[in-house]
Write a protein that holds these residues in place. Structure first.
Motif, short mmCIF file in Angstrom:
data_model
loop_
_atom_site.label_atom_id
_atom_site.label_comp_id
_atom_site.label_asym_id
_atom_site.label_seq_id
_atom_site.Cartn_x
_atom_site.Cartn_y
_atom_site.Cartn_z
N THR A 150 7.02 1.11 -0.94
CA THR A 150 7.96 1.91 -1.71
C THR A 150 8.33 1.18 -2.99
O THR A 150 8.45 -0.04 -3.02
CB THR A 150 9.24 2.20 -0.90
OG1 THR A 150 9.83 0.98 -0.46
CG2 THR A 150 8.93 3.07 0.31
N TYR A 151 8.49 1.96 -4.06
CA TYR A 151 8.77 1.43 -5.39
C TYR A 151 10.05 2.05 -5.92
O TYR A 151 10.24 3.27 -5.87
CB TYR A 151 7.62 1.76 -6.35
CG TYR A 151 6.33 1.05 -6.03
CD1 TYR A 151 5.84 0.04 -6.85
CD2 TYR A 151 5.57 1.39 -4.90
CE1 TYR A 151 4.65 -0.62 -6.57
CE2 TYR A 151 4.38 0.74 -4.61
CZ TYR A 151 3.93 -0.27 -5.44
OH TYR A 151 2.75 -0.91 -5.15
N GLY A 178 5.93 6.17 -3.03
CA GLY A 178 5.84 5.66 -1.66
C GLY A 178 4.51 6.05 -1.04
O GLY A 178 4.06 7.19 -1.19
#
Length: 266
Positions: free
Chosen positions: A76-77, A66
């Protein structure tokens, strides 16, 4: 293996991600036990092994990253992010580009992005807006963001141009620094070297059947920032000067260079 420990990652990206916020990724056992697919008719079933493996690879490399880039909302991932409708567990959806799962929230767009099973990153705004692939893979997206984070506070000028819908701009390399392939993909094109750099980014394809691109010229010194309209490489695109710089979040003044103070952040 997490991306931060991958030896192929360059120092720029590693340094960028070292500053990122971290949160817990979805455990592999949860993905394998709860992974689902939803077909075009809305029918839900257990995800095939190919899709499970794609989710696991993505989450092990990128889940939990993030960071903020241009605005206050973070990137964000991870599989915990939400797609359209109610929040689900690890779920893939059938799109016009193939199976994809919600994996990224783009804070600058304030919208979720899909990660296709083949690794590409796309955005779905829903009908009648075309589903668009933005990045050839997640790492290319991160490389582009890392480079933008490094250069955005340097003196720059902001331009824009339009091309036919779904046509990648044809830009010769005459007079430009080398292409930066690690950061360049379908919706982001980078050139850099020495004391100058150029960045073209797909901005909009929603309203009039044309693709609108933003284009920035960077340099170390304000006096060295180039007017892209004077460069042969960009001339056929007929760029115009922007009235708003999305890097600064402020209006621009015709003919003037944006000179943010180094270290200033969104």
């Amino acid at each position: 293996m997490h991306i931060l420990h991958d030896r192929s990652v360059g120092r720029r990206l590693k340094g960028f991600l070292d500053q990122a916020r971290r949160f817990d990724p979805t455990p592999e056992e949860v993905i394998r036990s709860e992974g689902r697919v939803v077909d075009a008719c809305g029918r839900e079933s257990r995800a095939p092994e190919e899709i499970i493996e794609a989710m696991v690879r993505f989450e092990q490399r990128f889940g939990g990253i993030g960071y903020k880039l241009l605005v206050g909302n973070p990137m964000t991932y991870g599989l915990r992010v939400k797609r359209h409708g109610p929040r689900r567990g690890p779920t893939a959806y059938l799109t016009e580009q193939g199976w994809a799962f919600a994996g990224i929230v783009d804070g600058d767009l304030t919208w979720g992005l899909d990660v296709l099973v083949d690794g590409r990153v796309a955005v779905d705004y829903g009908e009648p807006i075309a589903y668009r692939v933005l990045n050839r893979n997640v790492e290319q997206r991160l490389q582009s963001d890392a480079l933008l984070a490094e250069l955005r506070h340097r003196p720059h000028r902001s331009f824009e141009f339009r091309v036919a819908n779904k046509v990648t701009p044809s830009i010769p390399d005459a007079g430009l620094p080398p292409v930066l392939p690690e950061a360049s993909g379908e919706g982001a094109l980078w050139w850099g070297g020495g004391e100058s750099a150029f960045f073209a980014r797909l901005h909009s394809w929603i309203y009039d059947g044309m693709d609108s691109w933003q284009l920035w010229a960077f340099a170390v010194q304000p006096s060295a920032v180039q007017d892209v309209r004077d460069l042969v490489a960009f001339r056929a695109l007929q760029p115009v000067e922007s009235t708003w710089c999305h890097l600064c979040g402020e209006p621009t003044t015709a003919g003037e260079t944006c000179t943010q103070a180094p270290g200033k952040s969104a």
